[in-house]
Motif scaffolding. Structure first.
Motif, mmCIF file in Angstrom:
data_model
loop_
_atom_site.group_PDB
_atom_site.id
_atom_site.type_symbol
_atom_site.label_atom_id
_atom_site.label_comp_id
_atom_site.label_asym_id
_atom_site.label_seq_id
_atom_site.Cartn_x
_atom_site.Cartn_y
_atom_site.Cartn_z
ATOM 1 N N ILE A 170 0.850 -1.181 0.000
ATOM 2 C CA ILE A 170 0.000 0.000 0.000
ATOM 3 C C ILE A 170 0.891 1.237 0.000
ATOM 4 C CG2 ILE A 170 -0.234 0.059 2.540
ATOM 5 C CD1 ILE A 170 -3.184 0.988 2.015
ATOM 6 N N TYR A 171 0.469 2.262 -0.706
ATOM 7 C CA TYR A 171 1.317 3.448 -0.787
ATOM 8 C C TYR A 171 0.469 4.700 -0.903
ATOM 9 C CZ TYR A 171 0.320 3.767 -5.814
ATOM 10 O OH TYR A 171 -0.314 3.913 -7.023
ATOM 11 N N PHE A 172 1.109 5.811 -0.554
ATOM 12 C CA PHE A 172 0.500 7.118 -0.760
ATOM 13 C C PHE A 172 1.430 7.937 -1.633
ATOM 14 C CE2 PHE A 172 0.688 11.638 0.445
ATOM 15 C CZ PHE A 172 -0.551 12.035 -0.036
ATOM 16 N N SER A 173 0.848 8.573 -2.623
ATOM 17 C CA SER A 173 1.560 9.511 -3.479
ATOM 18 C C SER A 173 0.564 10.608 -3.806
ATOM 19 C CB SER A 173 2.045 8.817 -4.757
ATOM 20 O OG SER A 173 2.736 9.715 -5.577
ATOM 21 N N SER A 174 0.978 11.835 -3.685
ATOM 22 C CA SER A 174 0.046 12.937 -3.879
ATOM 23 C C SER A 174 -0.806 12.743 -5.124
ATOM 24 C CB SER A 174 0.817 14.252 -3.975
ATOM 25 O OG SER A 174 -0.051 15.301 -4.336
#
Length: 230
Positions: A63-67
């Motif tokens: 799982i990841y967050f990127s703007s």
């Protein structure tokens, strides 16, 4: 004559019993050795199957967050490779190697398209200790045994959306493996920060790389993943 007949009957009966005993197929030394080898092979095969099943039972999530818009770091503009931002590049590469599922944390409210405006918004979130909401995920992260957690460094710490994430889910008994992009701050102590959020989880030291070099980090990623037995 009766005594002779009786004697012959007794001999016949004894012969019959002897024949039955001989026909009981008592194992020879060769049979015993063959049986022992077969049992050992069966035990080894069973153990291998059990080990394979145990490894196969581990559910993996990356799982990841990127703007959501044009940047995914606030220390400098994030490089893109064919339209893929740095953190996303790492996430997709890791997912391709370890398998399992891939998910993205998407904020309910988009960040500004301007780099400077996004930087200001991220700083305000940090300074105000905000918990920005993220869109409902299609999966439940708590259902997984091993979770790779990806993020850019935002103002020397985790993006605040991950504060929301760790407030939302309990990863007790799970294994968390972080990875992050940065432009000079390394992991910034965020691996220990995740340990504080999830004290009952196993949080491994992760992988970090400068965002500008993310799409050139394949060999380093391979080495790191090999150390994790992937």
């Amino acid at each position: 004559m009766k005594k002779i007949i009786s004697l012959l009957l007794t001999i016949g009966i004894l012969f019959a019993f002897s024949a039955c005993a001989a026909g009981g197929e008592a194992p020879t030394a060769t049979d015993a050795a063959t049986s022992a080898v077969t049992q050992a092979e069966t035990a080894a095969a069973t153990e291998a199957d059990t080990t394979s099943e145990a490894a196969g039972e581990a559910k993996i999530l990356t799982i990841y967050f990127s703007s959501a818009n044009t940047v995914d770091a606030t220390s400098s503009a994030t490089p893109y490779d064919d339209g893929v931002a740095a953190t996303q590049y790492l996430a997709e590469y890791i997912h391709g190697k370890v398998g399992g599922d891939l998910a993205k944390l998407t904020p309910v409210t988009d960040y500004p398209e301007s780099y400077n405006d996004t930087a200001d918004a991220a700083k305000a979130e940090r300074d105000n200790n905000e918990r920005p909401a993220f869109q409902t995920l299609d999966i439940n992260p708590e259902d997984y045994d091993i979770i790779f957690v990806g993020y850019p460094m935002w103002w020397y710490t985790l993006p605040m959306i991950y504060y929301t994430f760790f407030d939302t889910y309990d990863f007790s008994g799970k294994t968390l493996i972080p990875f992050n992009t940065h432009e000079g701050s390394g992991d910034g102590g965020t691996y220990d920060e995740i340990r504080e959020f999830e004290p009952n989880a196993t949080v491994l030291d992760g992988f970090n790389v400068r965002g500008r070099s993310a799409n050139q980090a394949d060999s380093n990623l391979d080495e790191w993943l090999a150390g994790l037995n992937y």
